[in-house]
Design a protein around this motif. Structure first.
Motif, PDB file in Angstrom:
ATOM      1  N   ALA A   1     -34.080 -13.262  -4.450  1.00  0.00           N
ATOM      2  CA  ALA A   1     -32.955 -12.472  -5.078  1.00  0.00           C
ATOM      3  C   ALA A   1     -33.102 -11.264  -4.206  1.00  0.00           C
ATOM      4  O   ALA A   1     -32.151 -10.579  -4.055  1.00  0.00           O
ATOM      5  N   ALA A   2     -34.263 -10.670  -3.731  1.00  0.00           N
ATOM      6  CA  ALA A   2     -34.187  -9.462  -3.019  1.00  0.00           C
ATOM      7  C   ALA A   2     -33.325  -9.465  -1.765  1.00  0.00           C
ATOM      8  O   ALA A   2     -32.498  -8.700  -1.388  1.00  0.00           O
ATOM      9  N   LEU A   3     -33.408 -10.742  -0.965  1.00  0.00           N
ATOM     10  CA  LEU A   3     -32.912 -10.961   0.130  1.00  0.00           C
ATOM     11  C   LEU A   3     -31.300 -11.334  -0.106  1.00  0.00           C
ATOM     12  O   LEU A   3     -30.429 -10.663   0.520  1.00  0.00           O
ATOM     13  N   ASP A   4     -30.932 -11.804  -1.236  1.00  0.00           N
ATOM     14  CA  ASP A   4     -29.430 -11.954  -1.487  1.00  0.00           C
ATOM     15  C   ASP A   4     -29.002 -10.564  -2.023  1.00  0.00           C
ATOM     16  O   ASP A   4     -27.623 -10.558  -1.678  1.00  0.00           O
ATOM     17  N   PHE A   5     -29.784  -9.828  -2.600  1.00  0.00           N
ATOM     18  CA  PHE A   5     -29.047  -8.470  -3.027  1.00  0.00           C
ATOM     19  C   PHE A   5     -28.650  -7.704  -1.500  1.00  0.00           C
ATOM     20  O   PHE A   5     -27.750  -7.195  -1.599  1.00  0.00           O
ATOM     21  N   LEU A   6     -29.677  -7.863  -0.817  1.00  0.00           N
ATOM     22  CA  LEU A   6     -29.311  -7.069   0.706  1.00  0.00           C
ATOM     23  C   LEU A   6     -27.863  -7.559   1.147  1.00  0.00           C
ATOM     24  O   LEU A   6     -27.222  -6.945   2.054  1.00  0.00           O
ATOM     25  N   LYS A   7     -27.877  -8.811   0.998  1.00  0.00           N
ATOM     26  CA  LYS A   7     -26.561  -9.747   1.788  1.00  0.00           C
ATOM     27  C   LYS A   7     -25.373  -9.482   1.169  1.00  0.00           C
ATOM     28  O   LYS A   7     -24.244  -9.552   1.503  1.00  0.00           O
ATOM     29  N   ALA A   8     -25.576  -8.605  -0.176  1.00  0.00           N
ATOM     30  CA  ALA A   8     -24.195  -8.244  -0.901  1.00  0.00           C
ATOM     31  C   ALA A   8     -23.144  -7.343  -0.703  1.00  0.00           C
ATOM     32  O   ALA A   8     -22.099  -7.717  -0.737  1.00  0.00           O
ATOM     33  N   GLY A   9     -23.840  -6.475   0.326  1.00  0.00           N
ATOM     34  CA  GLY A   9     -22.791  -5.598   0.886  1.00  0.00           C
ATOM     35  C   GLY A   9     -23.371  -4.367   1.609  1.00  0.00           C
ATOM     36  O   GLY A   9     -24.538  -4.324   1.685  1.00  0.00           O
ATOM     37  N   PRO A  10     -22.653  -3.504   2.054  1.00  0.00           N
ATOM     38  CA  PRO A  10     -23.535  -2.282   2.543  1.00  0.00           C
ATOM     39  C   PRO A  10     -24.135  -0.990   1.956  1.00  0.00           C
ATOM     40  O   PRO A  10     -23.771  -1.041   0.778  1.00  0.00           O
ATOM     41  N   ASN A  11     -25.122  -0.356   2.555  1.00  0.00           N
ATOM     42  CA  ASN A  11     -25.637   0.594   1.696  1.00  0.00           C
ATOM     43  C   ASN A  11     -26.608   0.159   0.637  1.00  0.00           C
ATOM     44  O   ASN A  11     -26.578   0.669  -0.448  1.00  0.00           O
ATOM     45  N   LEU A  12     -27.354  -1.033   0.654  1.00  0.00           N
ATOM     46  CA  LEU A  12     -28.262  -1.538   0.037  1.00  0.00           C
ATOM     47  C   LEU A  12     -29.399  -1.632   0.490  1.00  0.00           C
ATOM     48  O   LEU A  12     -29.793  -1.927   1.522  1.00  0.00           O
ATOM     49  N   SER A  13     -30.490  -1.526  -0.185  1.00  0.00           N
ATOM     50  CA  SER A  13     -32.054  -1.609   0.113  1.00  0.00           C
ATOM     51  C   SER A  13     -32.704  -1.952  -0.922  1.00  0.00           C
ATOM     52  O   SER A  13     -32.813  -1.550  -2.131  1.00  0.00           O
ATOM     53  N   ILE A  14     -33.973  -2.412  -0.695  1.00  0.00           N
ATOM     54  CA  ILE A  14     -35.100  -2.646  -1.321  1.00  0.00           C
ATOM     55  C   ILE A  14     -36.216  -1.555  -1.112  1.00  0.00           C
ATOM     56  O   ILE A  14     -36.784  -1.261  -0.279  1.00  0.00           O
ATOM     57  N   HIS A  15     -36.298  -0.904  -2.554  1.00  0.00           N
ATOM     58  CA  HIS A  15     -37.198   0.340  -2.358  1.00  0.00           C
ATOM     59  C   HIS A  15     -38.526   0.434  -2.991  1.00  0.00           C
ATOM     60  O   HIS A  15     -39.545   0.765  -2.416  1.00  0.00           O
ATOM     61  N   ALA A  16     -38.769  -0.784  -3.846  1.00  0.00           N
ATOM     62  CA  ALA A  16     -40.097  -0.936  -4.436  1.00  0.00           C
ATOM     63  C   ALA A  16     -40.441  -2.401  -4.630  1.00  0.00           C
ATOM     64  O   ALA A  16     -39.518  -3.179  -5.243  1.00  0.00           O
ATOM     65  N   LEU A  17     -41.643  -2.820  -4.749  1.00  0.00           N
ATOM     66  CA  LEU A  17     -41.972  -4.299  -5.038  1.00  0.00           C
ATOM     67  C   LEU A  17     -43.126  -3.862  -6.099  1.00  0.00           C
ATOM     68  O   LEU A  17     -44.395  -3.209  -5.923  1.00  0.00           O
ATOM     69  N   GLY A  18     -43.137  -4.802  -7.113  1.00  0.00           N
ATOM     70  CA  GLY A  18     -44.415  -5.116  -7.929  1.00  0.00           C
ATOM     71  C   GLY A  18     -44.446  -6.216  -8.554  1.00  0.00           C
ATOM     72  O   GLY A  18     -43.871  -7.098  -8.679  1.00  0.00           O
ATOM     73  N   ASP A  19     -45.876  -6.536  -8.863  1.00  0.00           N
ATOM     74  CA  ASP A  19     -46.239  -7.971  -9.129  1.00  0.00           C
ATOM     75  C   ASP A  19     -47.640  -7.968  -9.322  1.00  0.00           C
ATOM     76  O   ASP A  19     -48.449  -6.889  -9.240  1.00  0.00           O
ATOM     77  N   VAL A  20     -48.208  -8.808 -10.451  1.00  0.00           N
ATOM     78  CA  VAL A  20     -49.704  -8.785 -10.679  1.00  0.00           C
ATOM     79  C   VAL A  20     -50.587  -9.163  -9.538  1.00  0.00           C
ATOM     80  O   VAL A  20     -51.681  -9.138  -9.738  1.00  0.00           O
TER      81      VAL A  20
END
Length: 452
Positions: free
Chosen positions: A71-90
């Motif tokens: 989903a993170a990679l798909d979000f980045l492919k959606a258009g310009p000026n998009l970034s993944i800023h933070a990651l969280g997991d157990v």
């Protein structure tokens, strides 16, 4: 764990905590009431090939396993000026895997100060300065995470299912209403509603191509999914979360976790939810966890229509992942073809042609990416979108089918909506929580008479 092992119908359906009448729950913005009229305003997403440019949008990912990373990679492919800023997991190793994928496949770096580990990581991601939250943990945690994201006024992409029990469903429905009041944009992982061939067939059927829909079938029959064996270095909680698709309290069982896609297509095309269900299922070959590996459910609607739902995860069997609707004037597989009453083809979706001029059975834009294109477009153009309610209602229907199969009883949508069923531990610790040793696979027919 007593709550996990007592699977009587009484426990599922009594001591209700009512959340409002089913009839008061309206259709979401992307759903049309096609049964009321044949020329309808469908309010479908714009279906752009790329989201329009606009102010930078920073996303945080909560749950960094395979689906979260995707989903993170798909979000980045959606258009310009998009970034993944933070990651969280157990688990730190899941974050590291996701972080490496983002760097290697999208040239995206996530700063050390925006990496959060633990059961409270979700709140730290939400508070890290993101605009959009991507929820991709095991489904048990979704209601709490969704509520926290909306409370912080974040737009949300959340994977399906959105809950594993009726208490969680009611929490999601309440949060959805809150999101509407705040003007937030919410898209869920029911990607067929963002898949261009399905959408084109839906439009034609909504406008009368096969008449009134009078019957339906949906299937997700496939080989087994993955499992994890216990590891001496893992606590009980760590083992279950790493093996989450096999545990009821974490996944909701595969009728909820996976088959929700096909069930949702039927609700989308008919504009209705069933009012009762009778089902059966069993556990034949699943090697870990406490779930079934096959279900067959008859969902009945208030107009007498039936939808036969079937799902299975067993190796060496016939596979089928599809949907089918029958109308008074024809039928359709929902994805790409419409037939008249005599079986003659009325419509075939025009797939792109390959190099040899033959149609390829795919769509121009992956629906996994289209979901994010639609979300970003709606954010930047201030188009209302909130899929949480429709997904939660389909989720509830799948839970209704699961409960019927587990107990062997007929279950109604009103009963399951008002049930106090809540799965899982009351607190989360990375240690021993007393579930694995006492959890039992349900046995239909042994449920107590709810009227006794």
């Amino acid at each position: 764990m007593k709550e996990q092992s007592n699977l009587s119908r009484r426990r599922f359906l009594t001591n209700a905590a009512a959340a409002g009448a089913i009839g008061m729950i309206g259709a979401n913005v992307l759903v049309s009431c096609a049964e009321k009229q044949k020329t309808v305003e469908l309010n479908l997403p714009p279906l752009l090939d790329q989201a329009p440019d606009g102010k930078p949008l920073k996303a945080g990912v909560i749950g960094c396993g395979g689906r979260g990373s995707g989903a993170a990679l798909d979000f980045l492919k959606a258009g310009p000026n998009l970034s993944i800023h933070a990651l969280g997991d157990v688990f730190r190793d899941r974050i590291d895997d996701c972080r490496n994928k983002l760097k290697n496949e999208a040239n995206q770096e996530v700063a050390d100060e925006n990496i959060f580990v633990g059961f409270d990581a979700f709140q730290k991601v939400i508070d890290s300065g993101v605009d959009v939250v991507i929820l991709a943990t095991p489904p048990h945690f979704r209601p709490e995470h969704f509520e926290a994201a909306v409370q912080a006024r974040k737009h949300v992409f959340m994977e399906k299912p959105v809950a594993v029990d009726p208490v969680g469903i009611r929490q999601v429905l309440a949060t959805s209403k809150k999101a509407d009041s705040l003007g937030l944009k919410i898209v869920t992982g029911t990607q067929r509603r963002h898949q261009r061939d399905y959408i084109e067939v839906y439009k034609q059927i909504a406008n009368g191509a096969i008449g009134d829909i009078v019957g339906a079938n949906c299937y997700w029959n496939q080989s087994k999914l993955w499992h994890r064996n216990p590891n001496a270095d893992w606590s009980e909680m760590e083992y279950m979360i790493r093996d989450w698709v096999n545990w009821l309290w974490l996944s909701g069982d595969h009728i909820v976790e996976q088959h929700i896609h096909n069930i949702d297509v039927i609700h989308w095309f008919t504009g209705k939810y069933p009012t009762r269900a009778v089902g059966f299922g069993s556990r034949q070959r699943r090697v870990t966890g406490d779930q079934f590996d096959n279900f067959s459910v008859d969902f009945v609607f208030d107009n007498g229509m039936h939808n036969h739902s079937m799902c299975r995860q067993i190796n060496g069997c016939a596979n089928n992942v599809s949907e089918f609707v029958m109308g008074t004037k024809g039928s359709s597989n929902c994805q790409n073809t419409i037939w008249d009453a005599a079986g003659a083809e009325l419509f075939k979706y025009p797939y792109p042609l390959d190099a040899s001029g033959q149609p390829e059975r795919n769509v121009t834009i992956s629906p996994y990416v289209q979901e994010h294109i639609d979300l970003v477009t709606c954010i930047r153009q201030n188009i209302p979108v909130n899929e949480a309610e429709s997904t939660a209602m389909t989720n509830l229907v799948a839970i209704m089918g699961r409960v019927s199969a587990y107990t062997g009883k007929e279950v109604t949508l009103d009963e399951i909506m008002n049930s106090d069923l809540k799965l899982g531990p009351s607190t989360y610790v990375m240690g021993d929580v007393g579930i694995v040793g006492v959890s039992q696979v349900p046995v239909a027919g042994e449920a107590a008479d709810p009227n006794a």
